[in-house]
Design an enzyme around this catalytic site. Structure first.
Site, mmCIF file in Angstrom:
data_model
loop_
_atom_site.group_PDB
_atom_site.id
_atom_site.type_symbol
_atom_site.label_atom_id
_atom_site.label_comp_id
_atom_site.label_asym_id
_atom_site.label_seq_id
_atom_site.Cartn_x
_atom_site.Cartn_y
_atom_site.Cartn_z
ATOM 1 N N HIS A 266 64.127 50.534 0.753
ATOM 2 C CA HIS A 266 63.359 51.631 1.332
ATOM 3 C C HIS A 266 62.354 52.226 0.353
ATOM 4 O O HIS A 266 61.767 53.277 0.629
ATOM 5 C CB HIS A 266 64.309 52.748 1.814
ATOM 6 C CG HIS A 266 65.195 52.305 2.935
ATOM 7 N ND1 HIS A 266 66.059 53.121 3.572
ATOM 8 C CD2 HIS A 266 65.335 51.109 3.523
ATOM 9 C CE1 HIS A 266 66.702 52.448 4.505
ATOM 10 N NE2 HIS A 266 66.286 51.218 4.482
ATOM 11 N N ILE B 209 58.577 56.308 -0.588
ATOM 12 C CA ILE B 209 59.964 56.196 -0.134
ATOM 13 C C ILE B 209 60.011 56.367 1.373
ATOM 14 O O ILE B 209 59.418 57.308 1.915
ATOM 15 C CB ILE B 209 60.839 57.295 -0.797
ATOM 16 C CG1 ILE B 209 60.706 57.238 -2.316
ATOM 17 C CG2 ILE B 209 62.298 57.150 -0.375
ATOM 18 C CD1 ILE B 209 61.082 58.531 -3.004
ATOM 19 N N CYS B 210 60.712 55.450 2.014
ATOM 20 C CA CYS B 210 60.900 55.577 3.455
ATOM 21 C C CYS B 210 62.259 56.234 3.686
ATOM 22 O O CYS B 210 63.286 55.566 3.717
ATOM 23 C CB CYS B 210 60.838 54.200 4.115
ATOM 24 S SG CYS B 210 61.151 54.218 5.872
ATOM 25 N N ALA B 211 62.266 57.541 3.789
ATOM 26 C CA ALA B 211 63.522 58.261 4.013
ATOM 27 C C ALA B 211 63.250 59.367 5.023
ATOM 28 O O ALA B 211 62.297 60.144 4.861
ATOM 29 C CB ALA B 211 64.053 58.863 2.711
#
Lengths: 380, 153
Positions: B85, B92-94
């Protein structure tokens, strides 16, 4: 960096030294702004926030920030008991900090009321750039609100007994013996407002919120229906009276409004119409928020409209100032951005043209898409 | 009047300075109320043992109503962790940095979440679309509309 003295729970010693105090101070704080609750309200899940904080948060996303349960503005209920607790804690806090620090009573350690924290914070900012820890803080004159309440408590039961012991005929009388007619104006012992004598009980039962009964029905209707232009002017004038806290302001859907209407809405509350349309919307939205938040306070703690207008102004100025700074870091200067990313733009244009020639392949549903990227990239 | 966001950040900073950060998280630099840097290490047994990363937080004037822009710093001597992620440019893919942000979250809470995101990683790899994304990614990760497709972390 300009360090300020922003009070927070760590002003108190750790658990082992002063059991419960630090967490108590933390419990009195809004999870959104970290300040002691200002006009505390609860929503349907039971979580508590400052009215203005939760109203702003719900405008952004309709869920409880703490537990993520669905919530909206209609769920907001004021919490006068907690408001009173906070008002007392505001007085006790600096006093306790003083005791902890000096172990002696000093009158200077008193007060420092945070119910006036907006004012206080600016006063404190100008007074020093240094961090003032603990107790020696700016001293403000003590707030009179408490005395007010104590007085009302002692008076109310007395009035009630007098009234109930009176016979129906001849009209009730005050202890002084002076006879009052049902439409005589008397001062409400709680909010000090002049109320029709016959409606005093109802007024008190209603927590000093006015009912519409003492207004003509025509006036009531014009309020509901919006009224004519002239009627609105009259309403506009009455904005200064206490009774306009009666209803919360509705949240507007600005996209359906014409510029003219939006301007009228601002002028109705004597707000400026400077700036452009997005500024007006932002200004009106914030006004609705702080207006409604002010309504969530008990009457004695409410601020005057003029004060709310001043707060709106400084909020706007601060936002503009910070936005300027933030834009600098978040968004590059578009011209220089174009120059530094010239190659990428050229590549994108090339790809887009190639795509068009191929009559565009179906859009791939891959995770991140951003404004700058081409939806499908055959070269990848 | 100082803005709500500055006062709130000041409180968070005071707490960090008085109480310290959780283990593995350290404040590197907070010279203003716009950009803060933290170092992040994953403690205990994980794929990232002994590695330290730098996190950058950028705050908007609407913070904490709006989420901070958070990314790993990538420079000549700093790398983003290799994680499904985390893109190689540090983005950041959160979900908590985007649609699932809540104003009651704090800078330290975000650090802890990212720390546990790394700690629970099973396999060091880049996101499948890393190259394509990195080539066209905006400077600010908040301008990217991420699609959150993994609930396991």
């Amino acid at each position: 960096m300009n360090l300020m003295d922003v009070p927070d729970p760590t002003d108190f010693p750790v658990e082992s030294t002063a059991p419960g105090l630090r967490s108590l101070d933390g419990s009195f704080r809004c999870d959104i702004c970290g300040e002691l609750y200002d006009a505390p309200v609860t929503i349907s899940c039971g979580h508590c926030f400052c009215s203005a904080c939760i109203r702003t948060a719900l405008a952004n996303k309709q869920e409880c920030p703490s537990c993520r349960k669905v919530a909206n503005e209609a769920h907001i209920r004021s919490n006068p008991v907690l408001e009173m607790v906070i008002s007392d804690w505001n007085k006790a806090r600096p006093f306790i900090l003083g005791l902890l620090k000096n172990k002696v009573f000093s009158p200077n350690a008193q007060d420092n009321g945070i119910s006036k924290k907006r004012k206080r914070s600016s006063a404190r900012l100008s007074s020093s750039d240094a961090v003032i820890t603990g107790t020696s803080r700016v001293t403000l004159p003590p707030s009179p609100s408490k005395r007010h309440r104590a007085k009302s408590k002692s008076e109310t039961p007395m009035e009630i007994t007098t009234l109930s012991s009176d016979s129906d005929e001849g009209g009730p009388s005050k202890p002084s013996g002076h006879a009052l007619k049902s439409n005589d104006l008397v001062e409400c012992p709680i909010c000090a407002k002049r109320v029709n004598y016959s409606q005093l009980n109802g007024h008190i039962d209603n927590s000093c919120r006015d009912t519409t009964t003492n207004k003509s029905s025509a006036e009531g209707w014009s309020k509901i229906l919006g009224g004519t232009k002239t009627k609105q002017k009259g309403k506009h004038k009455s904005k200064h009276s206490d009774s306009d806290d009666e209803y919360p302001l509705p949240i507007q859907s600005y996209t359906t409004l014409k510029d003219r209407q939006l301007k009228d809405m601002l002028q109705q509350y004597e707000l400026p119409v400077t700036g452009d349309r997005p500024i007006w919307e932002q200004r009106h939205q914030r006004w609705v928020t702080i207006y409604n938040a002010n309504r969530d306070k008990s009457v004695i703690h409410r601020k005057a409209k003029a004060e709310l207008r001043r707060e709106l102004k400084s909020w706007e100025e601060d936002l503009a100032k910070r936005k300027k700074g933030a834009d600098h870091t978040l968004v590059d200067d578009p011209i220089s951005y174009q120059i530094t990313h010239k190659d990428e733009f050229a590549k994108l244009i090339q790809t887009a043209r190639a795509n068009k020639e191929r009559k565009s392949s179906p859009i791939t549903a891959s995770s991140p898409t951003d404004l700058a990227s081409s939806p499908s990239d055959p070269l990848n | 009047m100082t803005s709500i966001s500055v006062r709130r950040l000041q409180k968070e900073l005071t707490e960090i300075q008085n109480e310290g950060c959780p283990v593995g998280i350290n404040l590197l630099k907070a010279d203003d109320f716009q950009t803060w840097f933290f170092t992040l290490e994953v403690m205990g047994d994980s794929l990232y043992q002994g590695e330290a990363y730098t996190l950058m937080f950028r705050f908007e004037p609407q913070y904490p109503i709006s989420s901070p822009a958070v990314q790993f710093v990538v420079s000549h001597d700093k790398q983003a962790p290799i994680h499904p992620h985390v893109y190689s440019n540090g983005h950041i893919c959160a979900s908590i940095l985007g649609s699932e942000w809540s104003p009651v979250l704090s800078v330290v809470a975000v650090c802890v979440t990212l720390q546990s995101m790394l700690a629970s990683c099973k396999k060091k790899e880049r996101p499948p679309d890393n190259d394509r994304y990195v080539r066209t990614a905006p400077d600010n990760p908040k301008k990217t509309v991420f699609h959150y497709d993994d609930d396991t972390v």
